[in-house]
Design a protein around this motif. Structure first.
Motif, PDB file in Angstrom:
ATOM      1  N   PHE A  50       0.861  -1.188   0.000  1.00 15.42           N
ATOM      2  CA  PHE A  50       0.000   0.000   0.000  1.00 15.42           C
ATOM      3  C   PHE A  50       0.896   1.237   0.000  1.00 15.42           C
ATOM      4  CE2 PHE A  50      -2.496  -3.329   1.913  1.00 15.42           C
ATOM      5  CZ  PHE A  50      -3.811  -3.103   1.521  1.00 15.42           C
ATOM      6  N   VAL A  51       0.541   2.207  -0.827  1.00 14.32           N
ATOM      7  CA  VAL A  51       1.250   3.489  -0.842  1.00 14.32           C
ATOM      8  C   VAL A  51       0.223   4.592  -0.624  1.00 14.32           C
ATOM      9  CG1 VAL A  51       2.765   5.043  -2.109  1.00 14.32           C
ATOM     10  CG2 VAL A  51       2.956   2.574  -2.453  1.00 14.32           C
ATOM     11  N   ILE A  52       0.494   5.437   0.387  1.00 14.04           N
ATOM     12  CA  ILE A  52      -0.470   6.458   0.789  1.00 14.04           C
ATOM     13  C   ILE A  52       0.080   7.850   0.489  1.00 14.04           C
ATOM     14  CG2 ILE A  52      -1.645   7.508   2.768  1.00 14.04           C
ATOM     15  CD1 ILE A  52      -1.569   4.684   4.065  1.00 14.04           C
ATOM     16  N   PHE A  53      -0.726   8.646  -0.208  1.00  8.61           N
ATOM     17  CA  PHE A  53      -0.393  10.046  -0.461  1.00  8.61           C
ATOM     18  C   PHE A  53      -1.396  10.929   0.271  1.00  8.61           C
ATOM     19  CE2 PHE A  53       1.356   7.804  -4.122  1.00  8.61           C
ATOM     20  CZ  PHE A  53       2.638   8.328  -4.187  1.00  8.61           C
ATOM     21  N   THR A  54      -0.900  12.014   0.851  1.00 12.20           N
ATOM     22  CA  THR A  54      -1.763  12.874   1.653  1.00 12.20           C
ATOM     23  C   THR A  54      -1.939  14.272   1.075  1.00 12.20           C
ATOM     24  OG1 THR A  54       0.066  13.668   3.034  1.00 12.20           O
ATOM     25  CG2 THR A  54      -1.034  11.642   3.742  1.00 12.20           C
ATOM     26  N   THR A  57       0.767  18.225  -3.427  1.00 12.51           N
ATOM     27  CA  THR A  57       2.193  18.550  -3.535  1.00 12.51           C
ATOM     28  C   THR A  57       3.046  17.295  -3.591  1.00 12.51           C
ATOM     29  OG1 THR A  57       1.898  20.639  -2.356  1.00 12.51           O
ATOM     30  CG2 THR A  57       4.121  19.741  -2.413  1.00 12.51           C
ATOM     31  N   GLY A  58       2.746  16.347  -2.714  1.00 11.20           N
ATOM     32  CA  GLY A  58       3.497  15.099  -2.702  1.00 11.20           C
ATOM     33  C   GLY A  58       3.375  14.342  -4.014  1.00 11.20           C
ATOM     34  N   VAL A  59       2.176  14.317  -4.555  1.00  6.76           N
ATOM     35  CA  VAL A  59       1.949  13.638  -5.836  1.00  6.76           C
ATOM     36  C   VAL A  59       2.770  14.285  -6.940  1.00  6.76           C
ATOM     37  CG1 VAL A  59       0.240  13.113  -7.611  1.00  6.76           C
ATOM     38  CG2 VAL A  59      -0.362  12.849  -5.190  1.00  6.76           C
ATOM     39  N   GLU A  60       2.763  15.606  -6.990  1.00  3.13           N
ATOM     40  CA  GLU A  60       3.506  16.315  -8.035  1.00  3.13           C
ATOM     41  C   GLU A  60       5.001  16.037  -7.945  1.00  3.13           C
ATOM     42  OE1 GLU A  60       2.188  20.245  -7.238  1.00  3.13           O
ATOM     43  OE2 GLU A  60       0.391  20.074  -8.504  1.00  3.13           O
ATOM     44  N   LEU A  61       5.516  15.929  -6.734  1.00  4.42           N
ATOM     45  CA  LEU A  61       6.943  15.674  -6.560  1.00  4.42           C
ATOM     46  C   LEU A  61       7.325  14.266  -7.025  1.00  4.42           C
ATOM     47  CD1 LEU A  61       7.582  17.376  -3.102  1.00  4.42           C
ATOM     48  CD2 LEU A  61       8.372  18.149  -5.334  1.00  4.42           C
ATOM     49  N   VAL A  62       6.506  13.254  -6.694  1.00  6.30           N
ATOM     50  CA  VAL A  62       6.857  11.900  -7.121  1.00  6.30           C
ATOM     51  C   VAL A  62       6.663  11.737  -8.626  1.00  6.30           C
ATOM     52  CG1 VAL A  62       6.344  10.908  -4.845  1.00  6.30           C
ATOM     53  CG2 VAL A  62       4.583  10.873  -6.626  1.00  6.30           C
ATOM     54  N   ALA A  63       5.687  12.449  -9.175  1.00  8.15           N
ATOM     55  CA  ALA A  63       5.489  12.394 -10.630  1.00  8.15           C
ATOM     56  C   ALA A  63       6.693  13.002 -11.351  1.00  8.15           C
ATOM     57  CB  ALA A  63       4.204  13.121 -11.019  1.00  8.15           C
ATOM     58  N   ALA A  75      -5.304   7.699  -1.447  1.00  9.56           N
ATOM     59  CA  ALA A  75      -5.245   9.161  -1.386  1.00  9.56           C
ATOM     60  C   ALA A  75      -6.181   9.661  -0.296  1.00  9.56           C
ATOM     61  CB  ALA A  75      -5.650   9.764  -2.724  1.00  9.56           C
ATOM     62  N   ILE A  76      -5.688  10.598   0.507  1.00  6.69           N
ATOM     63  CA  ILE A  76      -6.561  11.251   1.477  1.00  6.69           C
ATOM     64  C   ILE A  76      -7.107  12.513   0.822  1.00  6.69           C
ATOM     65  CG2 ILE A  76      -6.705  12.406   3.701  1.00  6.69           C
ATOM     66  CD1 ILE A  76      -4.593  10.589   4.795  1.00  6.69           C
ATOM     67  N   GLY A  77      -8.346  12.472   0.386  1.00 10.49           N
ATOM     68  CA  GLY A  77      -8.980  13.647  -0.183  1.00 10.49           C
ATOM     69  C   GLY A  77      -9.093  13.622  -1.690  1.00 10.49           C
ATOM     70  N   ASP A  78     -10.091  14.329  -2.184  1.00  4.57           N
ATOM     71  CA  ASP A  78     -10.361  14.371  -3.617  1.00  4.57           C
ATOM     72  C   ASP A  78      -9.266  15.089  -4.402  1.00  4.57           C
ATOM     73  OD1 ASP A  78     -12.700  12.936  -3.512  1.00  4.57           O
ATOM     74  OD2 ASP A  78     -13.990  14.703  -3.324  1.00  4.57           O
ATOM     75  N   SER A  79      -8.683  16.157  -3.834  1.00  2.93           N
ATOM     76  CA  SER A  79      -7.661  16.896  -4.568  1.00  2.93           C
ATOM     77  C   SER A  79      -6.412  16.050  -4.765  1.00  2.93           C
ATOM     78  CB  SER A  79      -7.318  18.200  -3.852  1.00  2.93           C
ATOM     79  OG  SER A  79      -6.776  17.956  -2.568  1.00  2.93           O
ATOM     80  N   ALA A  81      -6.407  12.723  -4.872  1.00  3.45           N
ATOM     81  CA  ALA A  81      -6.800  11.699  -5.837  1.00  3.45           C
ATOM     82  C   ALA A  81      -6.803  12.266  -7.257  1.00  3.45           C
ATOM     83  CB  ALA A  81      -8.184  11.152  -5.488  1.00  3.45           C
ATOM     84  N   ALA A  82      -7.304  13.492  -7.407  1.00  2.71           N
ATOM     85  CA  ALA A  82      -7.334  14.108  -8.735  1.00  2.71           C
ATOM     86  C   ALA A  82      -5.923  14.329  -9.266  1.00  2.71           C
ATOM     87  CB  ALA A  82      -8.090  15.432  -8.670  1.00  2.71           C
ATOM     88  N   ALA A  83      -5.012  14.742  -8.387  1.00  2.00           N
ATOM     89  CA  ALA A  83      -3.621  14.949  -8.812  1.00  2.00           C
ATOM     90  C   ALA A  83      -2.995  13.637  -9.270  1.00  2.00           C
ATOM     91  CB  ALA A  83      -2.814  15.560  -7.663  1.00  2.00           C
ATOM     92  N   LEU A  84      -3.275  12.563  -8.550  1.00  3.99           N
ATOM     93  CA  LEU A  84      -2.765  11.249  -8.958  1.00  3.99           C
ATOM     94  C   LEU A  84      -3.267  10.884 -10.355  1.00  3.99           C
ATOM     95  CD1 LEU A  84      -3.171   9.377  -5.561  1.00  3.99           C
ATOM     96  CD2 LEU A  84      -1.021   9.536  -6.829  1.00  3.99           C
ATOM     97  N   ARG A  85      -4.557  11.038 -10.566  1.00  3.72           N
ATOM     98  CA  ARG A  85      -5.136  10.687 -11.870  1.00  3.72           C
ATOM     99  C   ARG A  85      -4.584  11.585 -12.975  1.00  3.72           C
ATOM    100  NH1 ARG A  85     -10.025  10.489  -8.490  1.00  3.72           N
ATOM    101  NH2 ARG A  85     -10.497   8.306  -8.032  1.00  3.72           N
ATOM    102  N   ASP A  86      -4.411  12.865 -12.665  1.00  3.02           N
ATOM    103  CA  ASP A  86      -3.882  13.799 -13.666  1.00  3.02           C
ATOM    104  C   ASP A  86      -2.486  13.394 -14.133  1.00  3.02           C
ATOM    105  OD1 ASP A  86      -6.165  15.321 -13.560  1.00  3.02           O
ATOM    106  OD2 ASP A  86      -5.320  16.878 -12.267  1.00  3.02           O
ATOM    107  N   HIS A  87      -1.742  12.745 -13.242  1.00  2.39           N
ATOM    108  CA  HIS A  87      -0.376  12.322 -13.582  1.00  2.39           C
ATOM    109  C   HIS A  87      -0.321  10.857 -14.031  1.00  2.39           C
ATOM    110  CE1 HIS A  87       1.795  15.966 -12.464  1.00  2.39           C
ATOM    111  NE2 HIS A  87       0.971  16.078 -11.443  1.00  2.39           N
ATOM    112  N   GLY A  88      -1.489  10.279 -14.278  1.00  2.00           N
ATOM    113  CA  GLY A  88      -1.533   8.933 -14.826  1.00  2.00           C
ATOM    114  C   GLY A  88      -1.417   7.810 -13.827  1.00  2.00           C
ATOM    115  N   TYR A  89      -1.568   8.122 -12.549  1.00  2.19           N
ATOM    116  CA  TYR A  89      -1.486   7.081 -11.529  1.00  2.19           C
ATOM    117  C   TYR A  89      -2.877   6.532 -11.202  1.00  2.19           C
ATOM    118  CZ  TYR A  89       3.299   8.645 -10.548  1.00  2.19           C
ATOM    119  OH  TYR A  89       4.623   8.965 -10.649  1.00  2.19           O
ATOM    120  N   PRO A  90      -2.967   5.256 -10.853  1.00  6.15           N
ATOM    121  CA  PRO A  90      -4.258   4.708 -10.420  1.00  6.15           C
ATOM    122  C   PRO A  90      -4.583   5.199  -9.010  1.00  6.15           C
ATOM    123  CG  PRO A  90      -2.544   3.078 -10.103  1.00  6.15           C
ATOM    124  CD  PRO A  90      -1.888   4.242 -10.801  1.00  6.15           C
ATOM    125  N   VAL A  91      -5.853   5.246  -8.702  1.00  9.67           N
ATOM    126  CA  VAL A  91      -6.293   5.569  -7.346  1.00  9.67           C
ATOM    127  C   VAL A  91      -7.217   4.449  -6.895  1.00  9.67           C
ATOM    128  CG1 VAL A  91      -7.474   7.214  -5.858  1.00  9.67           C
ATOM    129  CG2 VAL A  91      -6.145   8.047  -7.807  1.00  9.67           C
TER     130      VAL A  91
END
Length: 242
Positions: A50-54, A57-63, A75-79, A81-91
């Motif tokens: 399991f990998v957890i993003f909160t 900002t964190g999503v953008e850095l790993v992308a 993902a904690i929160g819709d924003s 989750a949306a950032a993950l999807r925007d960068h092509g990651y599954p949620v």
């Protein structure tokens, strides 16, 4: 004259977008950048189940670092989750309650014996780590970035101390803490607290509310949706009611 509403965001597009939104709602926005992001260069371990993003900002850095998705992505929160999807990651998991305790409640029956990677800032709540450990997970935390207070922050504290704020929108516990630190640095801590207590105070979620109330700040607005837009609209609506 339009009422002034202070907003505390990192000094990037988030602050610009917050200021633009408040202006569109008919108030005079006061953008005070209470947070600065300092990336550490670290990336999450790839062998975790399991990998957890909160945060976004964190999503953008790993992308930007080219981290390959692995395991069950949470993902904690819709924003976030949306950032993950925007960068092509599954949620795979977004808890119904957008908080550390909400994610623990969602995962506690699934993580016993599993490796769980928590990728976040250096100011993350212990609730998440402790809760996952208590559920039997093998938890590792990766600090993706550090959050500091910009040296030029604090104009909002001075405005609050002189009674010039109609509203204030706090977006995390750390923005509350940095607001108070900036006020103390200027010798106006008690006056700033009194000033925001005469204004409409909004907090983006319960942890932020708790931090504010523990410091003696009365909270008027906590939106049911943990987003800045909901927070801003809630604060402005209450300001207009007054």
């Amino acid at each position: 004259m339009k009422p002034t509403v202070a907003v505390f965001r990192p000094a990037d597009e988030r602050l610009r977008e917050a200021v633009d939104l408040l202006a569109s709602l008919g108030v005079d926005p006061l953008g005070d950048p209470m947070l600065a992001v300092a990336p550490t260069g670290a990336v999450p371990r790839e062998e975790a189940a399991f990998v957890i993003f909160t945060s976004k900002t964190g999503v953008e850095l790993v992308a930007d670092a080219g981290w390959p998705a692995s395991g069950t992505v949470c993902a904690i929160g819709d924003s976030t989750a949306a950032a993950l999807r925007d960068h092509g990651y599954p949620v795979d998991v977004v808890p119904s309650e957008f908080s550390s305790s909400g994610l623990v409640a969602r995962l506690q029956s699934e993580v016993a014996g599993a490796r769980v990677e928590v990728a976040r800032s250096d100011h993350g709540s212990d609730v998440l780590l402790d809760g996952l450990n208590d559920a039997g997970a093998y938890v590792h935390e990766t600090i993706l970035y550090e959050l500091t207070r910009p040296a030029d922050s604090g104009v909002s504290a001075e405005r609050a101390a002189t009674g010039d704020l109609a509203g204030a929108a706090f977006t995390s516990s750390l923005t509350v803490e940095h607001f108070l630190a900036a006020a103390a640095e200027r010798g106006v801590r008690e006056a700033a607290i009194a000033g925001v207590n005469d204004a409409v105070v909004g907090c983006i979620g319960e942890p932020t509310r708790e931090t504010a109330e523990q410091a003696g700040i009365a909270v008027d607005v906590v939106p049911s949706e943990a987003s800045f837009e909901a927070l801003a609209r809630g604060v402005v609506e209450r300001v207009r009611d007054r």
